[in-house]
Design a protein around this motif. Structure first.
Motif, short mmCIF file in Angstrom:
data_model
loop_
_atom_site.label_atom_id
_atom_site.label_comp_id
_atom_site.label_asym_id
_atom_site.label_seq_id
_atom_site.Cartn_x
_atom_site.Cartn_y
_atom_site.Cartn_z
N LEU A 1 -6.40 0.97 1.41
CA LEU A 1 -7.79 0.99 0.96
C LEU A 1 -8.63 1.56 2.10
N GLN A 2 -9.58 2.41 1.75
CA GLN A 2 -10.50 2.96 2.74
C GLN A 2 -11.90 3.00 2.15
N GLU A 3 -12.89 3.13 3.01
CA GLU A 3 -14.28 3.14 2.56
C GLU A 3 -14.64 4.42 1.83
N SER A 4 -14.09 5.53 2.26
CA SER A 4 -14.50 6.82 1.71
C SER A 4 -13.62 7.23 0.53
N PHE A 5 -14.10 8.20 -0.21
CA PHE A 5 -13.44 8.72 -1.40
C PHE A 5 -12.20 9.52 -1.02
N PRO A 6 -11.07 9.45 -1.70
CA PRO A 6 -10.72 8.42 -2.68
C PRO A 6 -10.43 7.10 -1.97
N PHE A 7 -10.68 6.01 -2.62
CA PHE A 7 -10.68 4.70 -1.97
C PHE A 7 -9.32 4.02 -1.92
N LEU A 8 -8.43 4.40 -2.82
CA LEU A 8 -7.16 3.70 -2.98
C LEU A 8 -6.00 4.69 -3.00
N PHE A 9 -4.95 4.36 -2.26
CA PHE A 9 -3.72 5.15 -2.27
C PHE A 9 -2.53 4.21 -2.39
N VAL A 10 -1.57 4.55 -3.22
CA VAL A 10 -0.26 3.91 -3.23
C VAL A 10 0.73 5.05 -3.11
N GLY A 11 1.63 4.95 -2.14
CA GLY A 11 2.60 6.03 -1.98
C GLY A 11 3.62 5.72 -0.91
N LYS A 12 4.40 6.74 -0.58
CA LYS A 12 5.48 6.62 0.39
C LYS A 12 5.07 7.29 1.70
N ILE A 13 5.31 6.60 2.80
CA ILE A 13 5.00 7.12 4.13
C ILE A 13 6.03 8.19 4.47
N LYS A 14 5.56 9.41 4.70
CA LYS A 14 6.44 10.53 5.02
C LYS A 14 6.49 10.84 6.51
N GLU B 1 0.99 10.91 7.09
CA GLU B 1 1.31 11.79 5.98
C GLU B 1 1.86 10.92 4.86
N LEU B 2 1.22 11.01 3.70
CA LEU B 2 1.54 10.13 2.59
C LEU B 2 1.80 10.94 1.33
N LYS B 3 2.94 10.68 0.67
CA LYS B 3 3.23 11.24 -0.65
C LYS B 3 2.70 10.22 -1.65
N VAL B 4 1.60 10.57 -2.28
CA VAL B 4 0.87 9.62 -3.11
C VAL B 4 1.48 9.52 -4.50
N GLU B 5 1.66 8.29 -4.95
CA GLU B 5 2.06 8.02 -6.33
C GLU B 5 0.80 7.86 -7.18
N ILE B 6 -0.12 7.04 -6.68
CA ILE B 6 -1.32 6.67 -7.44
C ILE B 6 -2.53 6.66 -6.51
N THR B 7 -3.65 7.19 -7.01
CA THR B 7 -4.95 6.99 -6.39
C THR B 7 -5.90 6.48 -7.46
N ASN B 8 -7.12 6.25 -7.10
CA ASN B 8 -8.10 5.87 -8.11
C ASN B 8 -8.63 7.09 -8.86
N ILE B 9 -8.12 8.28 -8.55
CA ILE B 9 -8.48 9.52 -9.24
C ILE B 9 -7.18 10.13 -9.78
#
Length: 104
Positions: free
Chosen positions: A43-56, A64-72
């Motif tokens: 979670l972070q303050e700035s846009f996009p606020f949410l990330f779920v993913g794998k640390i690369k 460096e993150l391979k994102v599965e899901i964001t709030n966008i």
């Protein structure tokens, strides 16, 4: 008139070892470095606020993150370079606790 390096170091109180920001950056970077390949929720303050993913990977204080899901939805599946200073809260899966599927 410019100050000498020693004068500047003294005025900035850099003679007493690393500041708290340097310590935090090192500890957080090390935690992510040891967790490459694991899933994380950020979670972070700035846009996009949410990330779920794998640390690369981790380079300095960038993740460096391979994102599965964001709030966008349009950003799902992308790779992001995230400055660790922008991360407010994170949880890295540890084998006992897993991040649930939050897609709804």
């Amino acid at each position: 008139m410019s100050a000498s390096r020693d004068d500047l170091t003294n005025r900035l109180n850099l003679n007493e070892g690393p500041d708290i920001h340097t310590i935090r950056q090192t500890v957080v970077s090390d935690k992510f470095q040891r967790s490459i390949g694991k899933r994380v929720i950020l979670l972070q303050e700035s846009f996009p606020f949410l990330f779920v993913g794998k640390i690369k990977g981790v380079e300095g204080d960038f993740l460096e993150l391979k994102v599965e899901i964001t709030n966008i939805n349009e950003l799902d599946g992308e790779r992001f370079r995230i400055h660790l200073d922008t991360v407010q809260v994170f949880f890295i899966e540890d084998g006992h606790h897993v991040i649930p599927d939050i897609r709804g």
